[in-house]
Write a protein that holds these residues in place. Structure first.
Motif, PDB file in Angstrom:
ATOM      1  N   LEU A  32       0.827  -1.201   0.000  1.00 19.53           N
ATOM      2  CA  LEU A  32       0.000   0.000   0.000  1.00 19.53           C
ATOM      3  C   LEU A  32       0.868   1.261   0.000  1.00 19.53           C
ATOM      4  N   ARG A  33       1.900   1.263   0.831  1.00 20.96           N
ATOM      5  CA  ARG A  33       2.776   2.448   0.892  1.00 20.96           C
ATOM      6  C   ARG A  33       3.414   2.736  -0.470  1.00 20.96           C
ATOM      7  N   THR A  59      -4.907  -3.006  -5.252  1.00 20.59           N
ATOM      8  CA  THR A  59      -4.251  -2.747  -3.960  1.00 20.59           C
ATOM      9  C   THR A  59      -4.999  -1.677  -3.179  1.00 20.59           C
ATOM     10  N   LEU A  60      -5.340  -0.588  -3.856  1.00 27.08           N
ATOM     11  CA  LEU A  60      -6.016   0.518  -3.187  1.00 27.08           C
ATOM     12  C   LEU A  60      -7.471   0.166  -2.859  1.00 27.08           C
ATOM     13  N   TYR A 108      -8.839   5.889   0.071  1.00 29.08           N
ATOM     14  CA  TYR A 108      -8.141   4.927  -0.796  1.00 29.08           C
ATOM     15  C   TYR A 108      -8.990   4.613  -2.023  1.00 29.08           C
ATOM     16  N   LEU A 109     -10.296   4.554  -1.818  1.00 26.20           N
ATOM     17  CA  LEU A 109     -11.217   4.278  -2.922  1.00 26.20           C
ATOM     18  C   LEU A 109     -11.100   5.361  -3.992  1.00 26.20           C
ATOM     19  N   ALA A 110     -11.082   6.616  -3.569  1.00 24.51           N
ATOM     20  CA  ALA A 110     -10.961   7.724  -4.520  1.00 24.51           C
ATOM     21  C   ALA A 110      -9.637   7.660  -5.268  1.00 24.51           C
ATOM     22  N   LEU A 111      -8.577   7.312  -4.544  1.00 27.08           N
ATOM     23  CA  LEU A 111      -7.260   7.211  -5.167  1.00 27.08           C
ATOM     24  C   LEU A 111      -7.245   6.083  -6.197  1.00 27.08           C
ATOM     25  N   ALA A 112      -7.914   4.975  -5.868  1.00 31.25           N
ATOM     26  CA  ALA A 112      -7.997   3.846  -6.810  1.00 31.25           C
ATOM     27  C   ALA A 112      -8.737   4.260  -8.076  1.00 31.25           C
ATOM     28  N   VAL A 113      -9.857   4.960  -7.921  1.00 28.50           N
ATOM     29  CA  VAL A 113     -10.641   5.396  -9.076  1.00 28.50           C
ATOM     30  C   VAL A 113      -9.827   6.351  -9.946  1.00 28.50           C
TER      31      VAL A 113
END
Length: 1110
Positions: free
Chosen positions: A489-490, A545-546, A582-587
């Motif tokens: 994740l990091r 991952t995110l 994290y969800l927003a970053l994945a999208v």
């Protein structure tokens, strides 16, 4: 005992001094009492030793081990976790198995792990005994209606909390442990206090004196004399022989004494069964669910890697060896055929797994070296599959652009599925910046002001990781795969933050050079390797991952406070924007990857992979419920895509061979439409283009801004997936049409885009049909603007397919008339006025005009008499124009359409007469002649029939010609009209028809009645029958007799005996015709005599002739 099984072989020899402890076998109960008292220091130490040290090392380290200590080490050496036992006894992942509850589903209950639990809970485990590092017991399979009760003896050896070997009386042949092994193992895990625990048997034997040992051996032999007596005698003989091999070794083996220092510490894996199962699945060629089974095996490898189990690499090696030995590889290479898509995907997964294995951050150098040797060996085999299917490529080496590691300047002509794993062996994890990123949630540098491209930190002090993106993401996948989710994740966050920073800098760079690039009308491409569709699936890895963290994050947020410890990695939030998840970053990561401008790869498989990967990623995005924060991200990325220039697949000008954005744009359009319609349409309209099909498309520019790589096109691209791409383009357009219903301005814009960018008539036709359906939905009034769009698209299809072959053409024409009818009478009139640009003459008359003048059209349009007449005039004008242009195919339709208008009908008739002598066949003329007779114009029918006869030519042997009925009809028509008409047509018949049977039929009919006696309308005339001795029948009779004579000679030239009887019947018919003449008898006799003389060599035939005719 009948259920005895062979014990596993001893791993080492045991011979140590005793402990001087008196007392018997020591059957004390294992396990601490279940109280809340603190664990004893002895148990803590024994547990640590049992986990890490082979028992031989313990023995060598300490001269004397107290029995209680030894007993506790033995106790703690058995596995305590059910997760690994589950992993080795089912395809399901251990993390998802709840050991306490058995699922009721029929599929799950058949799994060995579930069945083992059921056996344990139903009390089927008995006689459990632990002797040292060896566990044994019996498991009873209850009787079923078809099977009797079975008692299975199970033996398990273990070492350092791993089961190292298993045997069971059931004879299980499978990769996984059987249910009986599971039941016994779980009995020991769940009920350790109920298991009798003894020290290794060698320790017990050491405590016995000579008499006790002799008694022990003799009792053992007595109980098992049928099995062990031969072996016992053999061993006795060897021990009593001083020179025997057994006396040269100090000590004796003990199967219960634990592992030696040299033993590998790993869970039991039946290698032979792994190989056999994989070989079986491969031999089934994708049938019987074998592909699914192989994917489950790959999932098992990933599960083992996640558990940091060394058997993961071991199992993958066994699988790979079987894949490499698949005989189909050589066959496909020989034949030049491609492997199936599903099989190709299995190879992809194989390569990806090896990539994960060699990138294990904690693997030893010697282990990596061994893997590298093995990978190079496979890589060097001729039949080793290539990474991109059938095409090699010259893409950069994996280690390019690395901050550390060697750079391999050489390239292979073909990259195999193992090439990336081989290259990954050069990667390492020693970079200090990388180590800080993956190990420290607080790793920042707020004083770092370096704004260069490869800066280690951004302006906020957050760490960045500059590396070839697929390689960096392969590190993330490796960390996840090997059970390091926090570290993965990091690193993923650092990579995404780097991508976002690069995106912003690219936008600024393009804006500075935008004027020059757009002025030149050229573009360039920044990535030879696209991230979506890449063999390493970098965007998919970051997204997964995110998303995994994001889901866990949400679940923990929603859970009660007592479950707050489930919240994963809260400190990693330090590197997210305020309020970001994290969800927003994945999208956002997925949107960046999907919007990247990238070149279409070579080869069918690589191109299909691009489409498949894109659709898979979009499907994952569609599972996410969009909220305001996510819509904000969509807006941000949409603006970047429109303004990103060569970095974006939706830039103003794109490279000709860039991967199209239709599928992605459709998803963006539907997502943005409820929130920002203008932006949604901008995206979708920009994405509609397909420059690879344009005759003049922008080419690569050699003079480009700094850090932009160009690819110059040198061929027309082989886009194997072009039909799929065009269908996606069509889907995007259809989605826009649906959304634009009721908005005339937007509909006009979408129509212009379709007409400009879509080049396939079938897709434009589909869009026309879609627009028609949407415009005429039953629950609302027709949308006239959308109907006009539908008609306009239909007209375009007509123009595109007018001069080309298209099997759907008639369907298209019929549909267009239906659409024009819905639009209104003016649309029908318009298509008839300009018919020659839309239809062939045949289509215009047989479909368009005929449909327009039908009653159903008049009723549908609610036309008054004046409107009906105007429309009919247009249809008649069209029909006459078509008849002039193509009289052969349109004359009859024109006559039919003009029946109610005398002048138009006469004009059409004259067109037929003008064309009859040159451009029309006898078939067409006969058809029109029959039509004229049917309409009450017998003289016109006669006229056309005579014209048709002039074109006809029937030879002597064409007695089944389709025109015979027309000739008979024409003669009958002439006979009915009178002697003059018959006299006029008979010379034409004699000239055109040489077939004797047809002529005789006509002759016979003409002699039955008086000419004109039976008129067309049943009027009877009086008169005499015509004489055969006078014209015109004399001419017809002579021609018929002549035809019979000529035909007879022609048939006799090549006659065979099997046709003799048929020939005699033919002569009989000829005689009937001869006898119609006044001197016919004499003529026929002379004819027969002549035949006998000329063909006297055909004795049998002439004999038959004499028998019949004298």
């Amino acid at each position: 005992m009948a259920e005895r099984v062979q014990q596993p072989p001893a791993k080492r020899l045991c011979c140590r001094p005793g402990y001087g402890t008196a007392g018997a076998s020591g059957s004390g109960q294992g396990g601490p009492s279940r109280t809340h008292s603190p664990e004893s220091l002895l148990d803590i130490a024994a547990r640590r030793v049992a986990e890490k040290w082979p028992f031989q090392r313990v023995e060598e380290r300490f001269e004397r081990i107290p029995e209680p200590v030894q007993r506790r080490i033995v106790y703690w050496s058995f596995p305590r976790s059910e997760r690994e036992i589950c992993m080795y006894s089912s395809f399901n992942t251990g993390a998802e198995e709840s050991a306490a509850t058995a699922a009721e589903g029929s599929d799950e209950t058949r799994l060995p792990f579930r069945r083992g639990i059921a056996l344990l809970e139903s009390g089927c485990v008995d006689n459990v005994l632990q002797v040292g590092f060896h566990l044994s017991g019996t498991v009873t399979e209850p009787a079923t209606p078809s099977e009797p009760e079975v008692v299975c003896s199970v033996a398990i050896s273990f070492d350092r909390c791993k089961i190292t070997s298993v045997t069971c009386g059931c004879g299980n042949k499978d990769i996984f442990y059987c249910a009986h092994v599971v039941a016994l193992s779980l009995y020991r895990v769940r009920r350790p206090e109920q298991v009798k625990l003894h020290l290794p048997i060698s320790e017990t034997l050491f405590q016995m004196n000579r008499d006790q040992l002799q008694k022990f051996v003799q009792y053992l032999i007595t109980v098992h004399h049928t099995e062990v007596l031969p072996t016992a005698q053999k061993l006795a003989d060897e021990i009593l022989s001083q020179n025997s091999e057994i006396n040269q070794v100090h000590g004796a083996p003990d199967p219960t004494a634990g592992a030696s220092v040299d033993d590998e510490n790993c869970w039991h894996l039946d290698e032979e069964q792994v190989q056999e199962q994989v070989k079986l699945f491969l031999s089934q060629g994708g049938y019987h669910g074998s592909g699914k089974q192989l994917n489950l095996l790959f999932s098992k490898v990933r599960e083992m890697l996640k558990m940091r189990d060394s058997n993961g690499a071991r199992m993958l090696t066994l699988i790979t060896e079987q894949f490499m030995a698949d005989p189909r590889l050589a066959l496909w290479r020989q034949q030049g055929t491609t492997m199936t898509d599903k099989y190709r995907q299995l190879w992809d997964e194989l390569g990806a797994l090896w990539m994960c294995i060699v990138l294990n951050p904690h693997c030893k150098a010697e282990q990596k070296a061994a893997w590298l040797r093995q990978l190079k060996k496979w890589n060097g085999v001729d039949v080793c599959p290539w990474e991109d299917g059938n095409h090699g490529n010259e893409l950069p080496n994996l280690t390019n652009a690395l901050p550390q590691g060697a750079h391999d300047s050489g390239t292979r002509p073909h990259r195999t599925v193992f090439t990336r794993a081989i290259e990954a062996c050069d990667l390492h994890w020693q970079d200090s910046h990388l180590q800080h990123i993956i190990s420290d949630d607080l790793y920042t540098n707020y004083c770092y002001h370096d704004n260069t491209e490869n800066s280690l930190f951004d302006s906020r002090g957050w760490p960045l990781w500059h590396e070839h993106v697929p390689t960096a993401c392969a590190r993330v996948d490796a960390l996840r795969s090997h059970g390091y989710p926090r570290e993965a994740l990091r690193l993923a966050i650092a990579i995404v933050n780097t991508l976002r920073r690069q995106q912003q800098k690219q936008l600024e760079l393009f804006r500075n050079h935008k004027k020059d690039l757009l002025h030149k009308g050229m573009t360039s491409i920044t990535n030879l390797e696209g991230w979506v569709g890449h063999p390493l699936d970098p965007i998919g890895t970051l997204f997964s991952t995110l998303m995994e963290t994001g889901r866990s994050d949400e679940e923990s947020m929603m859970s009660s406070s007592k479950h707050a410890d489930l919240h994963l990695f809260p400190s990693a939030r330090r590197f997210l924007e305020e309020g970001e998840s994290y969800l927003a970053l994945a999208v956002e990561t997925a949107l960046m990857g999907l919007g990247q401008q990238r070149i279409m790869p070579d080869g069918l498989y690589a191109q299909e992979k691009v489409c498949r990967n894109e659709e898979h990623l979009i499907a994952k995005l569609q599972e996410v419920e969009l909220d305001d924060s996510l819509i904000k991200i969509f807006r941000k990325q949409a603006v970047f895509l429109l303004e990103g220039g060569p970095y974006s697949g939706l830039g103003e000008i794109i490279y000709r061979e860039s991967v199209p954005m239709h599928t992605f744009a459709k998803y963006l359009f539907t997502s943005l439409l409820p929130h920002d319609a203008e932006l949604a349409y901008k995206i979708a309209l920009r994405a509609m283009r397909l420059p690879v099909l344009e005759s003049t498309a922008p080419s690569g520019d050699m003079s480009r801004p700094h850090h932009i790589v160009s690819v110059v096109p040198n061929r027309y691209p082989r886009w194997f997936t072009l039909s799929h791409i065009e269908s996606q383009q069509c889907e995007l357009a259809s989605t826009m049409l649906t959304a634009a219903k009721g908005d005339a301005r937007k509909l006009e814009t979408v129509l212009e885009s379709i007409q400009k960018n879509i080049h396939s008539s079938s897709h434009i036709f589909k869009l026309a049909q879609d627009a028609f359906k949407i415009a005429t939905l039953m629950d609302s009034l027709p949308d006239i603007t959308l109907l006009k769009v539908s008609l306009e698209l239909g007209l375009q299809v007509m123009r595109m397919t007018l001069s080309t072959l298209n099997w759907r053409r008639r369907e298209m024409v019929r549909w267009l008339v239906t659409c024009a009818t819905e639009v209104g009478v003016y649309a029908l009139d318009s298509i008839m006025q300009s018919w020659f640009t839309l239809f062939t003459p045949t289509e215009a008359t047989s479909i368009v005009a005929t449909t327009v003048m039908s009653n159903s059209t008049i009723v549908r349009l609610h036309l008054d008499c004046h409107q009906q007449e105007n429309l009919a005039n247009s249809a008649r004008t069209l029909a006459l124009q078509c008849a002039m242009k193509d009289p052969q195919n349109c004359a009859l339709s024109a006559l039919t359409l003009c029946e109610k208008d005398h002048i138009a009908f006469e004009t059409a008739y004259q067109i037929v007469l003008d064309a009859a002598t040159t451009g029309m066949s006898y078939t067409q003329l006969f058809t029109i002649a029959r039509y004229m007779e049917h309409r009450g114009y017998p003289m016109r029918a006669y006229k056309l029939a005579t014209l048709a006869m002039a074109h006809l030519n029937l030879s002597y042997n064409q007695d089944t010609h389709p025109a015979i009925n027309d000739v008979l009809w024409a003669c009958a028509l002439s006979h009915s009209l009178g002697k003059n008409e018959l006299a006029a047509i008979i010379p034409l018949v004699v000239k055109s028809v040489k077939c004797a049977t047809v002529l005789s039929d006509i002759l016979r009919r003409c002699t039955l009645t008086t000419p004109g006696m039976v008129a067309l309308h049943s009027r009877r005339n009086s008169g005499k029958l015509m004489s055969l001795d006078k014209a015109p029948l004399r001419q017809l009779l002579d021609a018929t007799i002549g035809a019979y004579i000529n035909t007879t000679h022609s048939r006799l030239t090549h006659i065979s005996p099997r046709h003799y009887s048929e020939f005699i019947e033919f002569l009989s018919k000829a005689r009937e015709t001869f006898l119609m003449a006044h001197d016919g008898h004499i003529q026929f006799t002379q004819f027969i005599d002549n035949l006998k003389q000329i063909y006297k060599g055909k004795k049998k035939l002439m004999m038959l002739v004499r028998e019949r005719f004298g």
